[in-house]
Design a protein around this motif. Structure first.
Motif, mmCIF file in Angstrom:
data_model
loop_
_atom_site.group_PDB
_atom_site.id
_atom_site.type_symbol
_atom_site.label_atom_id
_atom_site.label_comp_id
_atom_site.label_asym_id
_atom_site.label_seq_id
_atom_site.Cartn_x
_atom_site.Cartn_y
_atom_site.Cartn_z
ATOM 1 N N PRO A 41 46.354 59.990 36.963
ATOM 2 C CA PRO A 41 46.379 58.559 36.624
ATOM 3 C C PRO A 41 46.072 57.689 37.828
ATOM 4 N N ASP A 42 45.410 56.592 37.567
ATOM 5 C CA ASP A 42 45.071 55.629 38.617
ATOM 6 C C ASP A 42 46.079 54.489 38.541
ATOM 7 N N TYR A 45 45.473 48.773 41.355
ATOM 8 C CA TYR A 45 44.766 47.698 40.667
ATOM 9 C C TYR A 45 43.343 47.622 41.193
ATOM 10 N N SER A 52 40.347 47.104 28.566
ATOM 11 C CA SER A 52 41.264 48.197 28.259
ATOM 12 C C SER A 52 42.708 47.743 28.392
ATOM 13 N N ARG A 84 44.656 48.529 30.680
ATOM 14 C CA ARG A 84 44.962 48.197 32.071
ATOM 15 C C ARG A 84 44.857 46.691 32.300
ATOM 16 N N ARG A 123 52.320 51.122 35.296
ATOM 17 C CA ARG A 123 50.901 51.354 35.507
ATOM 18 C C ARG A 123 50.467 52.700 34.926
ATOM 19 N N ASN A 124 51.327 53.698 35.017
ATOM 20 C CA ASN A 124 51.013 55.000 34.452
ATOM 21 C C ASN A 124 50.863 54.910 32.934
ATOM 22 N N ASP A 176 47.582 53.045 32.128
ATOM 23 C CA ASP A 176 46.415 53.888 32.392
ATOM 24 C C ASP A 176 46.271 54.975 31.332
ATOM 25 N N THR A 225 42.960 55.291 28.881
ATOM 26 C CA THR A 225 42.083 56.455 28.907
ATOM 27 C C THR A 225 42.217 57.323 27.669
#
Length: 369
Positions: A11-12, A15, A78, A80, A286-287, A290, A294
């Motif tokens: 995961p990214d 930001y 998305s 995000r 954030r995980n 993401d 995705t």
């Protein structure tokens, strides 16, 4: 080859430059439109929502359609980017129906056959920001616990943002229906969070437009609630970040015994602990964003972790904000109570932390005996 695959799947959590630019634009708009006096006054009024603010965010900036593909009139972004918007909404406790309409209701519709004329029309209307929708389930219902009524009848309690919605998406065991909100009987409830109104929706005698069958409805509702729960963690993160920032600022400025109260070791420790919690909450939120963005098969796991953790952090940050502000923190004139109420309300929204922990145990095969 295996190492490259694992790296690609990681995961990214950072930001992107585009997300930072989006954050700056949203924060600037909210700073101009949601000053503390007006926020407090609106919370006390019978109309907590700011329609001008929503038009600026939803239609003016095009944020209502972030999750909608471009071919359906949206931005083709998305989860995000939507998470960044919700962080800023949480930071400002902005009274707008972004979570309920632009995330939950929109995700439910996108899970259906968007080639269907009625579904495509509703998606385009929500993406434009000119209309809003609310999913007619209790705001406490989570993706793992939601139960659908047998038919288009009866009363659904505690529906978030129903009073301000143009369309109600009513899921039943028979299928999903679109109901004009003006046709349903709405009874306003007194919510803990004055910036997010709740209503009881009576559906007896209403006529709805069928959108999907029973099987598609069940999957769509769960997708909508899963996305809502995952991105609610970003809103909770925004609440916690504001509370931490304001508390640190106050502790530097407020003096006692001719010293800033932030210089006292006991308070330093409390704020340092809170900072660690907020940093961890950011990673969890954030995980989840993401994973949703995705389409990861691990998305239910990421969402369960995020909600189980971020809900508690937001409440703790708001409580510390009230306490460490001393006497002023306990007053109605200070906005700290708005953040505490948003955090406490969100703690039981879209599935409680306990429900998400139970789901997490099932997902990783650690069921209780």
């Amino acid at each position: 080859m295996t190492a490259q695959t694992d790296e690609a799947a990681a995961p990214d959590l950072l930001y992107s430059e585009a997300e930072d630019d989006l954050r700056a634009a949203v924060r600037s708009l909210l700073a101009d439109r949601t000053d503390t006096p007006s926020a407090l006054a609106r919370a006390e009024s019978d109309a907590p929502y700011d329609p001008e603010l929503w038009r600026s965010l939803g239609a003016g900036m095009g944020l209502a359609g972030l999750l909608v593909p471009e071919k359906l009139g949206g931005q083709g972004a998305s989860h995000r980017e939507a998470a960044v918007v919700l962080e800023e909404i949480g930071r400002a406790v902005a009274p707008v129906p972004y979570l309920t309409s632009s995330v939950v209701a929109t995700e439910v519709l996108l899970a259906l056959d968007t080639e269907t004329e009625e579904v495509a029309r509703l998606v385009r209307e929500l993406a434009s920001g000119n209309r809003t929708a609310a999913l007619a389930v209790p705001f406490s219902a989570g993706p793992h616990t939601v139960r659908l009524p047998g038919a288009l009848a009866g009363t659904v309690t505690a529906v978030a943002d129903a009073a301000t919605a143009d369309v109600l998406l009513v899921p039943t065991e028979e299928g999903l229906y679109a109901v004009d909100a003006s046709d349903a009987a709405l009874t306003a409830l007194t919510p803990l969070d004055l910036t997010r109104p709740l209503a009881a929706v009576r559906l007896d005698g209403v006529v709805g437009t069928p959108l999907a069958g029973a099987e598609a409805t069940s999957a769509a509702v769960r997708r909508g609630l899963l996305a809502g729960a995952g991105l609610l963690a970003s809103e909770q993160l925004g609440v916690a970040e504001w509370c931490l920032t304001e508390t640190v600022t106050y502790a530097r400025e407020r003096k006692q015994f001719n010293r800033p109260v932030g210089s006292f070791q006991a308070l330093k420790h409390r704020m340092a602990q809170l900072w660690l919690e907020v940093v961890s909450a950011r990673a969890a939120a954030r995980n989840a964003a993401d994973a949703l963005a995705t389409g990861s098969p691990e998305a239910p796991l990421a969402v369960a972790v995020a909600q189980a953790y971020c809900a508690k952090v937001a409440v703790h940050a708001a409580e510390e904000c009230v306490q460490l502000h001393g006497g002023i923190g306990m007053t109605w004139e200070h906005p700290a109570h708005l953040y505490l109420k948003r955090a406490k309300s969100a703690q039981t929204a879209l599935g409680s932390a306990g429900e998400h922990r139970a789901a997490l145990a099932e997902l990783i095969d650690l069921r209780a005996p």
